[in-house]
Every structure is written in C-alpha cells, then in structure tokens.
Write an enzyme that holds these catalytic residues in place. Structure first.
Site, short mmCIF file in Angstrom:
data_model
loop_
_atom_site.label_atom_id
_atom_site.label_comp_id
_atom_site.label_asym_id
_atom_site.label_seq_id
_atom_site.Cartn_x
_atom_site.Cartn_y
_atom_site.Cartn_z
N HIS A 99 0.85 -1.20 0.00
CA HIS A 99 0.00 0.00 0.00
C HIS A 99 0.88 1.23 0.00
O HIS A 99 1.91 1.28 0.65
CB HIS A 99 -0.97 0.01 1.18
CG HIS A 99 -0.31 -0.23 2.52
ND1 HIS A 99 0.09 -1.49 2.93
CD2 HIS A 99 0.04 0.62 3.50
CE1 HIS A 99 0.64 -1.40 4.12
NE2 HIS A 99 0.64 -0.12 4.50
N HIS A 101 1.02 5.10 1.03
CA HIS A 101 0.39 6.14 1.85
C HIS A 101 0.50 7.48 1.11
O HIS A 101 1.59 7.85 0.67
CB HIS A 101 1.14 6.32 3.17
CG HIS A 101 1.06 5.17 4.12
ND1 HIS A 101 0.21 5.16 5.21
CD2 HIS A 101 1.74 3.99 4.17
CE1 HIS A 101 0.38 4.03 5.88
NE2 HIS A 101 1.30 3.30 5.27
#
Ligand code: AMP
Ligand code: ZN
Length: 135
Positions: A99, A101
């Site tokens: 992921h 950010h």
C-alpha cells in the site's frame, strides 16, 4: 490471500472510506490518519511489498497515486504531501499487502523529516560502490 484485510477491502467485503477504484487499483482513507486526507492506494491483487509487484503494474499504480495526490491536496488545501511505502516489519509495515500512503501536509502539523546521520566520505563511497557493483 484469505486473511488479508486489504484484499477484503479491495473486494468490498470489508467496508472502507473508498475514494477511488478501477479494474486494478483501489484507494481508501486510512482509518488512523496522520492528517486529514491520508489515503492508501493498493493493487487489487495481493502483493506483499514493493519488491513483489511487477514493474509495469507498479508504474500504473504510481499514476493513480499521482492523480489522487493532486486531488487530495487540492480538495483539502494541503500545501504539500508525503508519499510512503513501509516495506517489511522492521520498516513499520503492519499490513502485508502493498500500500502507498498519501499523507497531506499542513503548516504546523508537527511532523518532521527523518533525522540524517553524519557519515564519512569513505563510508559513503564504500556503500555506493557496494550497491553499484550489485546492480
Ligand atoms: P503500514 O504500517 O504501512 O502497514 O500501514 C497500515 C495502515 O493501514 C495504517 O496507517 C492503518 O491505520 C491503516 N489501516 C489498517 N486497517 C485499516 C482499515 N480497515 N481501513 C483503513 N485503513 C486501515
Ligand atoms: Zn491482500
């Protein structure tokens, strides 16, 4: 990945504050944001970290990151933003589905950059050589 929360967020099985979705990527607000607008961009397919995702898909994902960063900062009036990927436990990764950010930054938000350490020229050169020679 049956027990991966981010896989389940990507399919909608687990609810999220979705902000974007296409065939391959999904983005949603972080539930514990460092600042308003803190979002996570994930590939729908499960890859554990930056080293596992094929380069062409990574490049596409960064296009999504760029597009969302623009909108998030505009909508929230953020004068800047940080992009972060924590890879592996030692680096702070706590959810093992890659992921990115997107963290909007605001004047006076109190966050500081990583503290740098002073190193000798010799040490820097040694490390540069070691990396260069392994590529
Ligand atoms: P990392 O430490 O890089 O693995 O970051 C994981 C991030 O996921 C943290 O910032 C969490 O606040 C966030 N997070 C965990 N569970 C959820 C969730 N269900 N929905 C949105 N964000 C989440
Ligand atoms: Zn997953």
């Amino acid at each position: 990945m049956p027990d991966c929360i981010f896989c389940k967020i990507a399919t909608g099985e687990i609810p999220s504050y979705k902000i974007y979705e296409d065939d391959d990527f999904f983005a949603f607000l972080d539930i514990q944001p460092v600042n308003p607008g803190h979002a996570l961009v994930i590939p729908k397919k499960h890859y554990e970290n930056l080293l596992d995702i094929p380069q062409n898909i990574l490049c596409e994902m960064m296009g999504v990151v760029q597009k969302l960063s623009k909108t998030i900062t505009e909508v929230l009036n953020a004068p800047g933003f940080n992009i972060g990927i924590n890879n592996k436990k030692i680096a702070g990764q706590s959810f093992f589905h890659l992921h990115v950010h997107i963290m909007p930054r605001f004047e006076g938000d109190g966050y500081k950059l990583w503290p740098g350490k002073v190193k000798s020229k010799e040490e820097l050169q040694k490390i540069a050589d070691k990396i260069k020679n392994s590529l």
